[in-house]
Design a protein around this motif. Structure first.
Motif, PDB file in Angstrom:
ATOM      1  N   ARG A   1       0.858  -1.186   0.000  1.00  0.00           N
ATOM      2  CA  ARG A   1       0.000   0.000   0.000  1.00  0.00           C
ATOM      3  C   ARG A   1       0.899   1.243   0.000  1.00  0.00           C
ATOM      4  NH1 ARG A   1      -2.951  -3.755  -0.564  1.00  0.00           N
ATOM      5  NH2 ARG A   1      -4.920  -4.236   0.500  1.00  0.00           N
ATOM      6  N   PRO A   2       1.643   1.452  -1.097  1.00  0.00           N
ATOM      7  CA  PRO A   2       2.637   2.538  -1.102  1.00  0.00           C
ATOM      8  C   PRO A   2       2.023   3.918  -0.916  1.00  0.00           C
ATOM      9  CG  PRO A   2       2.385   1.584  -3.291  1.00  0.00           C
ATOM     10  CD  PRO A   2       1.677   0.685  -2.347  1.00  0.00           C
TER      11      PRO A   2
ATOM     12  N   ASP B   1      21.028   8.612  -3.935  1.00  0.00           N
ATOM     13  CA  ASP B   1      21.316   7.191  -3.756  1.00  0.00           C
ATOM     14  C   ASP B   1      20.786   6.762  -2.389  1.00  0.00           C
ATOM     15  OD1 ASP B   1      22.619   6.853  -6.188  1.00  0.00           O
ATOM     16  OD2 ASP B   1      24.532   7.555  -5.350  1.00  0.00           O
ATOM     17  N   ALA B   2      20.072   5.641  -2.352  1.00  0.00           N
ATOM     18  CA  ALA B   2      19.464   5.222  -1.090  1.00  0.00           C
ATOM     19  C   ALA B   2      19.337   3.714  -1.047  1.00  0.00           C
ATOM     20  CB  ALA B   2      18.088   5.877  -0.921  1.00  0.00           C
ATOM     21  N   GLN B   3      19.438   3.177   0.147  1.00  0.00           N
ATOM     22  CA  GLN B   3      19.228   1.750   0.351  1.00  0.00           C
ATOM     23  C   GLN B   3      17.736   1.471   0.532  1.00  0.00           C
ATOM     24  OE1 GLN B   3      21.626  -0.721   0.173  1.00  0.00           O
ATOM     25  NE2 GLN B   3      22.805   1.036  -0.595  1.00  0.00           N
ATOM     26  N   PRO B   4      17.224   0.384  -0.048  1.00  0.00           N
ATOM     27  CA  PRO B   4      15.786   0.103   0.072  1.00  0.00           C
ATOM     28  C   PRO B   4      15.392  -0.290   1.488  1.00  0.00           C
ATOM     29  CG  PRO B   4      16.918  -1.721  -1.002  1.00  0.00           C
ATOM     30  CD  PRO B   4      17.923  -0.619  -0.880  1.00  0.00           C
ATOM     31  N   LEU B   5      14.243   0.191   1.944  1.00  0.00           N
ATOM     32  CA  LEU B   5      13.683  -0.271   3.209  1.00  0.00           C
ATOM     33  C   LEU B   5      13.190  -1.696   3.041  1.00  0.00           C
ATOM     34  CD1 LEU B   5      11.566   2.817   4.346  1.00  0.00           C
ATOM     35  CD2 LEU B   5      13.955   2.281   4.884  1.00  0.00           C
ATOM     36  N   ASP B   6      13.214  -2.458   4.133  1.00  0.00           N
ATOM     37  CA  ASP B   6      12.729  -3.838   4.048  1.00  0.00           C
ATOM     38  C   ASP B   6      11.205  -3.869   4.134  1.00  0.00           C
ATOM     39  OD1 ASP B   6      12.114  -3.473   6.758  1.00  0.00           O
ATOM     40  OD2 ASP B   6      13.845  -4.609   7.450  1.00  0.00           O
ATOM     41  N   LEU B   7      10.616  -5.016   3.778  1.00  0.00           N
ATOM     42  CA  LEU B   7       9.163  -5.131   3.706  1.00  0.00           C
ATOM     43  C   LEU B   7       8.494  -4.880   5.060  1.00  0.00           C
ATOM     44  CD1 LEU B   7       6.708  -5.680   1.971  1.00  0.00           C
ATOM     45  CD2 LEU B   7       7.062  -8.137   2.316  1.00  0.00           C
ATOM     46  N   PRO B   8       9.008  -5.416   6.191  1.00  0.00           N
ATOM     47  CA  PRO B   8       8.360  -5.117   7.473  1.00  0.00           C
ATOM     48  C   PRO B   8       8.280  -3.621   7.764  1.00  0.00           C
ATOM     49  CG  PRO B   8       9.824  -6.996   7.719  1.00  0.00           C
ATOM     50  CD  PRO B   8      10.078  -6.427   6.358  1.00  0.00           C
ATOM     51  N   SER B   9       9.319  -2.868   7.406  1.00  0.00           N
ATOM     52  CA  SER B   9       9.292  -1.416   7.626  1.00  0.00           C
ATOM     53  C   SER B   9       8.226  -0.759   6.763  1.00  0.00           C
ATOM     54  CB  SER B   9      10.661  -0.805   7.319  1.00  0.00           C
ATOM     55  OG  SER B   9      11.648  -1.280   8.209  1.00  0.00           O
ATOM     56  N   LEU B  10       8.109  -1.206   5.507  1.00  0.00           N
ATOM     57  CA  LEU B  10       7.105  -0.642   4.607  1.00  0.00           C
ATOM     58  C   LEU B  10       5.697  -0.916   5.117  1.00  0.00           C
ATOM     59  CD1 LEU B  10       8.679  -1.685   1.183  1.00  0.00           C
ATOM     60  CD2 LEU B  10       8.793   0.562   2.276  1.00  0.00           C
TER      61      LEU B  10
ATOM     62  N   LEU C   1      16.837   9.909   8.873  1.00  0.00           N
ATOM     63  CA  LEU C   1      17.489  10.194   7.599  1.00  0.00           C
ATOM     64  C   LEU C   1      17.119  11.587   7.101  1.00  0.00           C
ATOM     65  CD1 LEU C   1      16.706   6.817   5.776  1.00  0.00           C
ATOM     66  CD2 LEU C   1      18.915   7.506   6.727  1.00  0.00           C
ATOM     67  N   PRO C   2      17.964  12.197   6.244  1.00  0.00           N
ATOM     68  CA  PRO C   2      17.526  13.409   5.544  1.00  0.00           C
ATOM     69  C   PRO C   2      16.230  13.121   4.782  1.00  0.00           C
ATOM     70  CG  PRO C   2      19.876  13.026   5.209  1.00  0.00           C
ATOM     71  CD  PRO C   2      19.338  11.803   5.888  1.00  0.00           C
ATOM     72  N   ALA C   3      15.365  14.100   4.671  1.00  0.00           N
ATOM     73  CA  ALA C   3      14.031  13.878   4.115  1.00  0.00           C
ATOM     74  C   ALA C   3      14.072  13.236   2.737  1.00  0.00           C
ATOM     75  CB  ALA C   3      13.275  15.208   4.065  1.00  0.00           C
ATOM     76  N   GLU C   4      14.955  13.743   1.867  1.00  0.00           N
ATOM     77  CA  GLU C   4      14.997  13.205   0.502  1.00  0.00           C
ATOM     78  C   GLU C   4      15.515  11.760   0.488  1.00  0.00           C
ATOM     79  OE1 GLU C   4      18.691  15.805   1.098  1.00  0.00           O
ATOM     80  OE2 GLU C   4      16.534  15.865   1.563  1.00  0.00           O
ATOM     81  N   GLU C   5      16.398  11.420   1.421  1.00  0.00           N
ATOM     82  CA  GLU C   5      16.888  10.050   1.483  1.00  0.00           C
ATOM     83  C   GLU C   5      15.810   9.110   2.047  1.00  0.00           C
ATOM     84  OE1 GLU C   5      20.556   7.360   3.341  1.00  0.00           O
ATOM     85  OE2 GLU C   5      20.605   9.560   3.489  1.00  0.00           O
ATOM     86  N   ALA C   6      15.044   9.575   3.030  1.00  0.00           N
ATOM     87  CA  ALA C   6      13.944   8.770   3.567  1.00  0.00           C
ATOM     88  C   ALA C   6      12.924   8.474   2.476  1.00  0.00           C
ATOM     89  CB  ALA C   6      13.282   9.502   4.730  1.00  0.00           C
ATOM     90  N   TRP C   7      12.634   9.474   1.656  1.00  0.00           N
ATOM     91  CA  TRP C   7      11.676   9.304   0.562  1.00  0.00           C
ATOM     92  C   TRP C   7      12.218   8.318  -0.477  1.00  0.00           C
ATOM     93  CZ3 TRP C   7       6.860  11.273   0.783  1.00  0.00           C
ATOM     94  CH2 TRP C   7       6.070  11.212  -0.372  1.00  0.00           C
ATOM     95  N   ALA C   8      13.464   8.519  -0.865  1.00  0.00           N
ATOM     96  CA  ALA C   8      14.079   7.646  -1.867  1.00  0.00           C
ATOM     97  C   ALA C   8      14.187   6.211  -1.349  1.00  0.00           C
ATOM     98  CB  ALA C   8      15.461   8.176  -2.255  1.00  0.00           C
ATOM     99  N   SER C   9      14.537   6.032  -0.082  1.00  0.00           N
ATOM    100  CA  SER C   9      14.640   4.692   0.487  1.00  0.00           C
ATOM    101  C   SER C   9      13.292   3.978   0.484  1.00  0.00           C
ATOM    102  CB  SER C   9      15.180   4.763   1.920  1.00  0.00           C
ATOM    103  OG  SER C   9      16.516   5.197   1.934  1.00  0.00           O
ATOM    104  N   THR C  10      12.229   4.727   0.713  1.00  0.00           N
ATOM    105  CA  THR C  10      10.889   4.139   0.689  1.00  0.00           C
ATOM    106  C   THR C  10      10.531   3.680  -0.719  1.00  0.00           C
ATOM    107  OG1 THR C  10      10.214   5.570   2.527  1.00  0.00           O
ATOM    108  CG2 THR C  10       8.465   4.549   1.218  1.00  0.00           C
ATOM    109  N   LEU C  11      10.783   4.534  -1.711  1.00  0.00           N
ATOM    110  CA  LEU C  11      10.491   4.152  -3.091  1.00  0.00           C
ATOM    111  C   LEU C  11      11.356   2.970  -3.527  1.00  0.00           C
ATOM    112  CD1 LEU C  11      10.131   7.689  -4.725  1.00  0.00           C
ATOM    113  CD2 LEU C  11       8.308   6.119  -4.030  1.00  0.00           C
TER     114      LEU C  11
END
Length: 462
Positions: A302-303, A329-338, A353-363
């Motif tokens: 449910r992104p 550049d960002a590392q992907p969040l794992d499924l439990p976090s999503l 995280l910096p806001a843009e990195e948190a957003w990118a990691s979520t995507l």
């Protein structure tokens, strides 16, 4: 005749759309009205009268195009419905599918049958969003019983024609329907005291269920005598409207992100694959509209919910953060976090995280999760073709680029943005004799060989 049009009605959670298309499958005009859900004393619901007024308003918004309509198809959200008697709908409120009522009903079912047995019987997990959960709650809280149950699409068809009907993919959302045998499970219904109700027969999408009656014509503004069909549940119908077919994996990027593949229920060996269904979680079996085939939908992601919750936590503008995250550049969040973020629980590590990195990691996390699920879906189906991306999430360049980096098959992007209402209109064409199922006018798609072609395809939008 050249001037004739088909009407596809999409009864959505937020809005109702009436889409008039021509013989080439092109939209000529769209009428829109807000879906009249409102929070009440017990939860989110609407009345049948309010729904009918909204549908009439959306059709009226088409103006003179309404006079050219020669067949109607109705698609809708699942689960929500009511009981109809000989004198019309009862006083049951139309409870929103996402309303929390009915949790105790599901608990009773799981205790009686077991979670795996319910999944085996119905092709889906026991969940409070099902029709039987909502209906069970209503009848135990003093609302009327007796009559025929159908969903909001069936209710709309009844208003047009006076005919009581249901469609298979919508019946599957009831929580008491076997999508393979196309029959209601009387034991599940009996366990909740719902077997005394009549359940409207579930027909194949595109079936001519009836014709607009004189009363239906006066209400709707459409001409009397034109055929009406139920196109089905919005996710499967949107696949049709966007141009998806049986050879592809369809990735519907939106508030929810179901991954869809065609599935042959006559291939039982697929059920023995390690990915079926435990490693895929929310795997649902439903009907492929207009055919005897089935769809598998993986519905864990449910992104839209997670990103909305993250946006609120970060206190950022959506367009601004999307632009800022493009080159991060960002590392992907794992499924439990999503999944936690979907429920409004943002991990502290993400907020640090910096806001843009948190957003990118979520995507990046959602791109990784869907890529893994796609591998598993292909393993339990016969699908070997391209991946077709559809839905509003295509507006996110950062998200699509993350998907392209992980793609193991060719990827294409659907251009159609009103896929559900268009799909409903295409199935109206089946009911009206314009074409056979799956012989629809094509929908435009753009091949995506890499990030550059994606940017060209969307005109460089962030």
């Amino acid at each position: 005749m050249r001037d004739e049009l088909l009407l596809g009605i999409d009864l959505g959670t937020s809005s109702i759309k009436a889409n008039a298309i021509d013989r080439h499958g092109r939209s000529i005009g769209i009428g829109v009205a807000p879906t009249p859900f409102a929070a009440g004393a017990h939860g989110v619901e609407m009345s049948t009268e309010a729904l009918f007024l909204a549908i009439r308003s959306a059709i009226a918004d088409l103006g003179v195009l309404a006079s050219r309509i020669v067949a109607v198809g109705v698609a809708s959200m699942g689960e929500t419905g009511t009981i109809i008697r000989a004198d019309g709908p009862t006083n049951l409120p139309l409870v929103a599918w996402h309303d929390e009522r009915g949790t105790e009903i599901v608990d009773e079912l799981v205790q009686t049958f077991g979670a795996e047995e319910i999944r085996r019987r119905t092709g889906r997990q026991a969940r409070s969003v099902t029709s039987i959960a909502k209906l069970g709650w209503l009848l135990r809280n003093g609302y009327e019983s007796g009559g025929t149950w159908t969903g909001v699409a069936g209710l709309t068809v009844w208003r047009f024609t006076g005919v009581l009907a249901q469609e298979q993919s919508l019946a599957a959302t009831s929580g008491a329907f076997n999508p393979v045998t196309a029959e209601y499970d009387r034991e599940i219904l009996a366990s909740l005291g719902l077997d005394s109700l009549v359940w409207a027969p579930a027909r194949v999408a595109g079936t001519n269920l009836g014709r607009v009656s004189p009363e239906g014509a006066r209400w709707s503004g459409l001409r009397a005598g034109i055929p009406v069909t139920i196109a089905g549940h919005d996710h499967p119908v949107g696949v049709i409207g966007a141009g998806g077919d049986r050879t592809e994996v369809i990735d519907s990027m939106g508030t929810g992100e179901p991954l869809v593949v065609s599935w042959d229920a006559s291939s039982p060996t697929k059920r023995d694959h390690p990915s079926w269904p435990d490693q895929l979680g929310d795997l649902t079996i439903t009907a492929w509209p207009g055919t005897a085939r089935h769809m598998l939908l993986w519905e864990t992601l449910r992104p839209g919910l997670a990103l909305r919750n993250l946006q609120r936590a970060l206190r950022v503008d959506r367009d601004d953060i999307e632009f800022s995250a493009i080159r991060v550049d960002a590392q992907p969040l794992d499924l439990p976090s999503l999944v936690a973020m979907q429920d409004g629980d943002i991990p502290a590590a993400v907020l640090a995280l910096p806001a843009e990195e948190a957003w990118a990691s979520t995507l990046e996390g959602y791109a990784a999760a869907s890529a893994d699920a796609e591998i598993r879906l292909r393993a339990i189906s016969d699908v070997a073709g391209q991946t077709l991306l559809i839905g509003g999430g295509l507006r996110s360049r950062r998200w699509v680029e993350a998907k392209l980096r992980r793609a193991e098959h060719p990827v294409a992007m659907a251009e159609e943005r009103e896929a559900v209402s268009r799909g409903a209109a295409l199935l109206a064409g089946v009911a009206g004799g314009w074409w056979a199922p799956e012989e629809y006018p094509p929908a435009d798609t753009i091949p995506l060989s890499g990030a550059e072609s994606f940017v060209e395809g969307i005109g460089g939008r962030a």
